[in-house]
Design a protein around this motif. Structure first.
Motif, short mmCIF file in Angstrom:
data_model
loop_
_atom_site.label_atom_id
_atom_site.label_comp_id
_atom_site.label_asym_id
_atom_site.label_seq_id
_atom_site.Cartn_x
_atom_site.Cartn_y
_atom_site.Cartn_z
N ASN A 31 0.75 -1.10 -0.13
CA ASN A 31 -0.09 0.06 -0.02
C ASN A 31 0.82 1.25 -0.20
O ASN A 31 0.93 2.15 1.19
N ILE A 32 1.78 1.49 -1.26
CA ILE A 32 2.47 2.52 -1.02
C ILE A 32 1.69 3.77 -1.82
O ILE A 32 1.14 3.39 -2.91
N TYR A 33 1.68 4.88 -1.44
CA TYR A 33 1.05 5.98 -2.00
C TYR A 33 2.15 6.97 -2.46
O TYR A 33 2.70 7.68 -1.79
N VAL A 34 2.51 6.84 -3.67
CA VAL A 34 3.63 7.47 -4.57
C VAL A 34 3.00 8.80 -5.35
O VAL A 34 2.09 8.77 -6.17
N PRO A 35 3.70 9.92 -4.62
CA PRO A 35 3.00 11.36 -5.49
C PRO A 35 3.68 11.16 -6.94
O PRO A 35 4.63 10.67 -7.43
N LYS A 36 2.80 11.76 -7.48
CA LYS A 36 3.00 11.81 -9.08
C LYS A 36 3.47 13.36 -9.44
O LYS A 36 3.20 14.25 -8.64
N GLU A 37 3.68 13.71 -10.57
CA GLU A 37 4.26 15.05 -11.02
C GLU A 37 3.05 16.14 -10.79
O GLU A 37 3.35 17.24 -10.75
N ASP A 38 1.73 15.62 -11.10
CA ASP A 38 0.73 16.59 -10.88
C ASP A 38 0.30 17.00 -9.53
O ASP A 38 -0.86 17.47 -9.11
N GLY A 39 1.03 16.45 -8.69
CA GLY A 39 0.44 16.61 -7.28
C GLY A 39 -0.41 15.68 -6.67
O GLY A 39 -0.51 15.56 -5.32
N THR A 40 -0.99 14.62 -7.38
CA THR A 40 -1.84 13.70 -7.07
C THR A 40 -0.95 12.26 -6.44
O THR A 40 0.34 12.35 -6.59
N THR A 42 -0.43 7.92 -6.44
CA THR A 42 -1.04 6.67 -6.91
C THR A 42 -0.65 5.56 -6.01
O THR A 42 0.37 5.54 -5.47
N GLU A 43 -1.66 4.82 -5.80
CA GLU A 43 -1.43 3.66 -4.83
C GLU A 43 -1.13 2.44 -5.41
O GLU A 43 -1.69 1.79 -6.43
N ILE A 44 0.12 1.98 -4.93
CA ILE A 44 0.85 0.61 -5.59
C ILE A 44 0.37 -0.62 -4.50
O ILE A 44 0.58 -0.16 -3.30
N ASP A 45 -0.10 -1.67 -4.97
CA ASP A 45 -0.56 -2.60 -4.06
C ASP A 45 0.54 -3.26 -3.30
O ASP A 45 0.56 -3.54 -1.81
N LEU A 46 1.57 -3.72 -3.60
CA LEU A 46 2.66 -4.42 -3.19
C LEU A 46 3.88 -4.34 -4.13
O LEU A 46 3.82 -4.29 -5.36
N VAL A 47 5.00 -4.04 -3.46
CA VAL A 47 6.43 -4.19 -4.27
C VAL A 47 7.27 -5.01 -3.35
O VAL A 47 7.59 -5.20 -2.15
N MET A 48 7.91 -5.84 -4.33
CA MET A 48 8.96 -6.61 -3.66
C MET A 48 10.41 -6.48 -4.32
O MET A 48 10.46 -6.53 -5.47
N ILE A 49 11.51 -6.00 -3.50
CA ILE A 49 12.47 -5.65 -4.04
C ILE A 49 13.64 -6.83 -3.62
O ILE A 49 13.83 -7.26 -2.78
N GLU A 50 14.19 -7.56 -4.90
CA GLU A 50 14.85 -8.79 -4.51
C GLU A 50 15.99 -8.61 -5.72
O GLU A 50 16.14 -7.53 -6.45
N GLU A 51 17.01 -9.48 -5.58
CA GLU A 51 18.32 -9.35 -6.22
C GLU A 51 18.18 -9.46 -8.06
O GLU A 51 19.03 -9.03 -8.50
N THR A 52 16.86 -10.11 -8.00
CA THR A 52 16.72 -10.27 -9.71
C THR A 52 16.08 -9.10 -9.97
O THR A 52 15.35 -9.29 -11.39
N GLY A 53 15.32 -8.48 -9.33
CA GLY A 53 14.61 -7.33 -9.87
C GLY A 53 13.64 -6.61 -8.75
O GLY A 53 13.58 -6.86 -7.51
N VAL A 54 12.82 -5.51 -9.15
CA VAL A 54 11.86 -4.91 -8.51
C VAL A 54 10.58 -5.35 -8.86
O VAL A 54 10.06 -5.10 -10.13
N TYR A 55 9.89 -6.37 -8.05
CA TYR A 55 8.60 -6.92 -8.53
C TYR A 55 7.41 -5.99 -8.11
O TYR A 55 7.15 -5.72 -7.00
N VAL A 56 6.71 -5.41 -9.07
CA VAL A 56 5.38 -4.78 -8.79
C VAL A 56 4.27 -5.47 -8.85
O VAL A 56 4.01 -5.98 -9.95
N PHE A 57 3.42 -5.59 -7.89
CA PHE A 57 2.12 -6.38 -7.87
C PHE A 57 0.95 -5.41 -8.18
O PHE A 57 0.78 -4.45 -7.50
N GLU A 58 0.04 -5.68 -8.74
CA GLU A 58 -1.38 -5.24 -8.93
C GLU A 58 -2.30 -6.54 -8.52
O GLU A 58 -2.63 -7.35 -9.40
#
Length: 214
Positions: A31-40, A42-58
């Protein structure tokens, strides 16, 4: 209790639980709430950071049959009563999330992997995906799929880099109630606007703005 009785939250919790049991060195954020350039935000459900990459889950906690193509703007959900519902392409949605994340820390776009995870209550009937870094799966297949993905991928991030990325994102996972409330209100306002607009032209413009907020 709130998580258990909310299908969306419970689905994300299950996904988190599966990932948490992976033996590899990793960092998880939900549940990451990342700010965008327009000031709003975006909510990202889940992120896993691992040696083989950054896994972004919806996460998509839908039932019924799901039909979709990576290149199509909308996908289709067909229920048992033959009712059909259309929803915005979750691959495009997650691609927008990845674009925002890429602006937060300096890593190559090839590091990111996109996972669209549907609940066990639906069946993926006809899903066409060609991008090697995109996976569309049911939750029960998550562990098997991601283990295979990790074993077949080169190591791109050191443990120090994993911790560095985690630190850069951690502050967005600790969003206060005010940020969450504004995010929800911005989505609700666009939904209300869409419902009151009669002109087809303005209707589709509103749908586009709704996607930008997500």
């Amino acid at each position: 209790m709130k998580t258990l009785f909310d299908k969306g939250n419970y689905g994300e919790f299950l996904t988190f639980s599966y990932l948490e049991r992976l033996p590899e060195y990793k960092r998880l954020l939900t549940n990451i709430y990342v700010p965008k350039e327009d000031g709003t935000t975006t909510e990202i459900d889940l992120v896993m950071i691992e040696e083989t990459g950054v896994y972004v889950f919806e996460s998509k906690n839908y039932s019924g049959w799901i039909f979709g193509d990576e290149k199509s703007k909308y996908w289709t959900q067909t229920l048992q009563n033959k009712q059909k519902n259309h929803f915005f392409n979750p691959i495009w949605q997650n691609k927008a999330h990845i674009k925002v994340l890429k602006n937060i820390f300096d890593v190559d776009e090839s590091v990111f992997k996109s996972y669209i995870v549907f609940s066990e209550r639906c069946k993926l009937k006809k899903i066409n995906v060609t991008s090697p870094t995109v996976k569309v799966i049911n939750r029960q297949d998550l562990t098997r799929t991601i283990k295979k993905d990790i074993s077949n991928s080169p190591k791109l991030l050191t443990k120090n880099k994993i911790d560095e990325i985690y630190s850069a994102l951690e502050r967005f996972a600790l969003a206060g109630e005010d940020i969450k409330r504004k995010h929800i209100e911005s989505i609700k306002n666009i939904k209300i606007t869409v419902c009151h607009l009669l002109s087809p032209f303005y209707f589709f413009i509103s749908l586009f703005l709704f996607w930008k907020i997500l």
